[in-house]
Design an enzyme around this catalytic site. Structure first.
Site, PDB file in Angstrom:
ATOM      1  N   LEU A 197     -53.978  10.172 114.590  1.00 19.71           N
ATOM      2  CA  LEU A 197     -53.499  11.090 113.554  1.00 19.71           C
ATOM      3  C   LEU A 197     -52.675  12.216 114.173  1.00 19.71           C
ATOM      4  CD1 LEU A 197     -56.632  11.380 111.242  1.00 19.71           C
ATOM      5  CD2 LEU A 197     -54.797   9.683 111.236  1.00 19.71           C
TER       6      LEU A 197
ATOM      7  N   ASN B   9     -61.432   9.203 121.211  1.00 16.95           N
ATOM      8  CA  ASN B   9     -61.508  10.477 121.922  1.00 16.95           C
ATOM      9  C   ASN B   9     -61.601  11.654 120.969  1.00 16.95           C
ATOM     10  OD1 ASN B   9     -58.800  10.154 121.028  1.00 16.95           O
ATOM     11  ND2 ASN B   9     -58.239  11.853 122.341  1.00 16.95           N
ATOM     12  N   GLU B  10     -61.358  11.426 119.678  1.00 19.31           N
ATOM     13  CA  GLU B  10     -61.267  12.570 118.766  1.00 19.31           C
ATOM     14  C   GLU B  10     -62.591  13.308 118.615  1.00 19.31           C
ATOM     15  OE1 GLU B  10     -61.228   9.489 117.725  1.00 19.31           O
ATOM     16  OE2 GLU B  10     -62.059   9.223 115.724  1.00 19.31           O
TER      17      GLU B  10
HETATM   18  C1  LIG Z   1     -55.868   4.309 109.953  1.00 18.14           C
HETATM   19  C2  LIG Z   1     -57.197   4.917 110.038  1.00 18.14           C
HETATM   20  C3  LIG Z   1     -57.218   6.236 110.734  1.00 18.14           C
HETATM   21  C4  LIG Z   1     -58.569   6.932 110.689  1.00 18.14           C
HETATM   22  C5  LIG Z   1     -58.621   8.151 111.558  1.00 18.14           C
HETATM   23  C6  LIG Z   1     -59.958   8.719 111.740  1.00 18.14           C
HETATM   24  C7  LIG Z   1     -60.088   9.846 112.751  1.00 18.14           C
HETATM   25  C8  LIG Z   1     -59.008   9.957 113.699  1.00 18.14           C
HETATM   26  C9  LIG Z   1     -58.663  11.138 114.246  1.00 18.14           C
HETATM   27  C10 LIG Z   1     -57.485  11.261 115.126  1.00 18.14           C
HETATM   28  O1  LIG Z   1     -56.714  10.373 115.326  1.00 18.14           O
HETATM   29  S1  LIG Z   1     -57.251  12.816 115.823  1.00 18.14           S
HETATM   30  C11 LIG Z   1     -55.905  12.587 116.951  1.00 18.14           C
HETATM   31  C12 LIG Z   1     -56.481  12.358 118.273  1.00 18.14           C
HETATM   32  N1  LIG Z   1     -55.437  11.914 119.161  1.00 18.14           N
HETATM   33  C13 LIG Z   1     -55.348  12.369 120.365  1.00 18.14           C
HETATM   34  O2  LIG Z   1     -56.123  13.207 120.761  1.00 18.14           O
HETATM   35  C14 LIG Z   1     -54.234  11.811 121.204  1.00 18.14           C
HETATM   36  C15 LIG Z   1     -53.854  12.799 122.199  1.00 18.14           C
HETATM   37  N2  LIG Z   1     -52.709  12.318 122.930  1.00 18.14           N
HETATM   38  C16 LIG Z   1     -52.826  11.666 124.095  1.00 18.14           C
HETATM   39  O3  LIG Z   1     -53.879  11.322 124.555  1.00 18.14           O
HETATM   40  C17 LIG Z   1     -51.539  11.399 124.809  1.00 18.14           C
HETATM   41  O4  LIG Z   1     -50.537  12.189 124.248  1.00 18.14           O
HETATM   42  C18 LIG Z   1     -51.101   9.919 124.787  1.00 18.14           C
HETATM   43  C19 LIG Z   1     -51.042   9.354 123.385  1.00 18.14           C
HETATM   44  C20 LIG Z   1     -52.049   9.065 125.657  1.00 18.14           C
HETATM   45  C21 LIG Z   1     -49.676   9.831 125.411  1.00 18.14           C
HETATM   46  O5  LIG Z   1     -49.666  10.429 126.657  1.00 18.14           O
HETATM   47  P1  LIG Z   1     -48.265  10.774 127.344  1.00 18.14           P
HETATM   48  O6  LIG Z   1     -48.566  11.376 128.663  1.00 18.14           O
HETATM   49  O7  LIG Z   1     -47.382   9.575 127.333  1.00 18.14           O
HETATM   50  O8  LIG Z   1     -47.562  11.814 126.382  1.00 18.14           O
HETATM   51  P2  LIG Z   1     -47.904  13.385 126.192  1.00 18.14           P
HETATM   52  O9  LIG Z   1     -47.033  14.154 127.139  1.00 18.14           O
HETATM   53  O10 LIG Z   1     -49.355  13.641 126.259  1.00 18.14           O
HETATM   54  O11 LIG Z   1     -47.422  13.636 124.704  1.00 18.14           O
HETATM   55  C22 LIG Z   1     -46.048  13.530 124.368  1.00 18.14           C
HETATM   56  C23 LIG Z   1     -45.796  14.402 123.159  1.00 18.14           C
HETATM   57  O12 LIG Z   1     -46.523  13.866 122.055  1.00 18.14           O
HETATM   58  C24 LIG Z   1     -47.325  14.893 121.447  1.00 18.14           C
HETATM   59  N3  LIG Z   1     -48.569  14.304 120.915  1.00 18.14           N
HETATM   60  C25 LIG Z   1     -49.436  13.533 121.562  1.00 18.14           C
HETATM   61  N4  LIG Z   1     -50.429  13.147 120.740  1.00 18.14           N
HETATM   62  C26 LIG Z   1     -50.158  13.705 119.554  1.00 18.14           C
HETATM   63  C27 LIG Z   1     -50.832  13.672 118.285  1.00 18.14           C
HETATM   64  N5  LIG Z   1     -51.979  12.968 118.069  1.00 18.14           N
HETATM   65  N6  LIG Z   1     -50.299  14.346 117.271  1.00 18.14           N
HETATM   66  C28 LIG Z   1     -49.157  15.059 117.443  1.00 18.14           C
HETATM   67  N7  LIG Z   1     -48.475  15.127 118.621  1.00 18.14           N
HETATM   68  C29 LIG Z   1     -48.975  14.460 119.646  1.00 18.14           C
HETATM   69  C30 LIG Z   1     -47.605  15.833 122.613  1.00 18.14           C
HETATM   70  O13 LIG Z   1     -47.950  17.103 122.114  1.00 18.14           O
HETATM   71  C31 LIG Z   1     -46.302  15.819 123.352  1.00 18.14           C
HETATM   72  O14 LIG Z   1     -45.426  16.669 122.650  1.00 18.14           O
HETATM   73  P3  LIG Z   1     -44.517  17.694 123.450  1.00 18.14           P
HETATM   74  O15 LIG Z   1     -45.455  18.554 124.239  1.00 18.14           O
HETATM   75  O16 LIG Z   1     -43.643  16.844 124.335  1.00 18.14           O
HETATM   76  O17 LIG Z   1     -43.775  18.422 122.395  1.00 18.14           O
END
Ligand SMILES: CCCCCCC/C=C/C(=O)SCCNC(=O)CCNC(=O)[C@H](O)C(C)(C)COP(=O)(O)OP(=O)(O)OC[C@H]1O[C@@H](n2cnc3c(N)ncnc32)[C@H](O)[C@@H]1OP(=O)(O)O
Length: 259
Positions: free
Chosen positions: A114, A183-184
């Site tokens: 998300l 991980n969330e």
């Molecule tokens: C369909 C059913 C869905 C049910 C959902 C139920 C509950 C779910 C909850 C969630 O999903 S909460 C979200 C949790 N997600 C995360 O914590 C992911 C965190 N991100 C990462 O681990 C890493 O970014 C990655 C995906 C492994 C990629 O790593 P990489 O080193 O390639 O890139 P980064 O430099 O870390 O990130 C690039 C860029 O992207 C932005 N970003 C990363 N994740 C998110 C996100 N989830 N939402 C918005 N933006 C995200 C990050 O901030 C970077 O941005 P900039 O700093 O470059 O502007």
């Protein structure tokens, strides 16, 4: 990224986790994009207007390849969820479409889950709309009548993992740098209760395997009718049970929850 995670951990994330909003009943928007224009004309008959979901339909096999295409990480934002829902509806209604493969057009990332920015510093109405869209994707993917496969060609944390769990089958690229999992919880986000249903299905595959076996049995039956009639009869009751398990949350009883 670190700054965003820090902010969430510091407790500014609204207590959204697990909140299930009611469906607003506005399914009439399904063939329009968020700005109201019609969509999905070009590329092999389909495409989302912003190309955030690329659809490549193989007309010979009836299998649609859906590629999430929102760099840098395919985070599931409200616009992306909305477009994905529209594409799924369109495919569902396409009588030539038999199955879909969900994958990513972004190198090394399937989906980051998300969109964190959709879950902070927004008005309550936004959260309702956002979580409704999240639910819709679950219902549409998990409840799809199409065979669907997740081809996980990159990291797939949190909601990315749940997206994959919604599919019938998952295949992940064998790369030690690709991560997957929930991980969330570290951010204090609790997965919705229906995650248990998905987990249950993945951890209890017999009904799905059973269906697969049954498909083979029926195929044999077509080619060797006399030999297979008894077997088919014996399995027909089992088949009904298997079907009801595999699509369990989509029967009217559980679907009622979301009305
Ligand atoms: C369909 C059913 C869905 C049910 C959902 C139920 C509950 C779910 C909850 C969630 O999903 S909460 C979200 C949790 N997600 C995360 O914590 C992911 C965190 N991100 C990462 O681990 C890493 O970014 C990655 C995906 C492994 C990629 O790593 P990489 O080193 O390639 O890139 P980064 O430099 O870390 O990130 C690039 C860029 O992207 C932005 N970003 C990363 N994740 C998110 C996100 N989830 N939402 C918005 N933006 C995200 C990050 O901030 C970077 O941005 P900039 O700093 O470059 O502007």
């Amino acid at each position: 990224m670190a700054a965003v995670l820090r902010k969430l951990i510091q407790g500014r994330l609204p207590a959204l986790a697990g909140v299930l909003c009611r469906r607003s009943g506005n399914e009439g928007h399904l063939f329009l994009n968020s700005s109201g224009s019609t969509l999905m004309q070009p590329r092999c008959g389909y495409s989302s207007p912003t190309e955030s979901v690329i659809v490549e339909m193989d007309k010979a096999t009836g299998v649609a390849l859906l590629k999430l295409n929102i760099p840098p990480v395919n985070s599931l934002s409200l616009p992306l969820l909305t477009e994905l829902a529209i594409v799924l509806d369109k495919l569902e209604m396409d009588k030539h479409c038999r199955g879909l493969i969900l994958t990513s057009a972004v190198p090394n990332i399937f989906s980051a889950g998300l969109n964190l920015f959709d879950m902070m510093d927004k008005p309550n109405e936004h959260y309702s709309e956002f979580w409704r869209a999240v639910q819709e994707i679950w219902i549409k993917l998990y409840g799809s009548s199409l065979a669907n496969i997740a081809a996980i060609n990159g990291s797939s944390p949190a909601g990315g993992c749940l997206l994959a769990l919604c599919s019938d089958y998952r295949i992940m690229a064998n790369n030690p740098h690709f991560t997957i999992g929930l991980n969330e919880t570290r951010l204090g986000i609790v997965a919705p209760f229906w995650y248990d249903i998905l987990q249950w299905r993945v951890h209890h595959p017999p009904p799905c395997l059973h269906l697969f076996v049954m498909a083979l049995v029926f195929r044999l039956h077509v080619h060797h009718p006399s030999a297979m009639t008894k077997v088919t009869r014996a399995y027909s009751t089992e088949l009904k049970i298997s079907v009801s398990y595999v699509k369990q949350p989509i029967n009217w009883r559980s679907h009622e929850i979301y009305k």
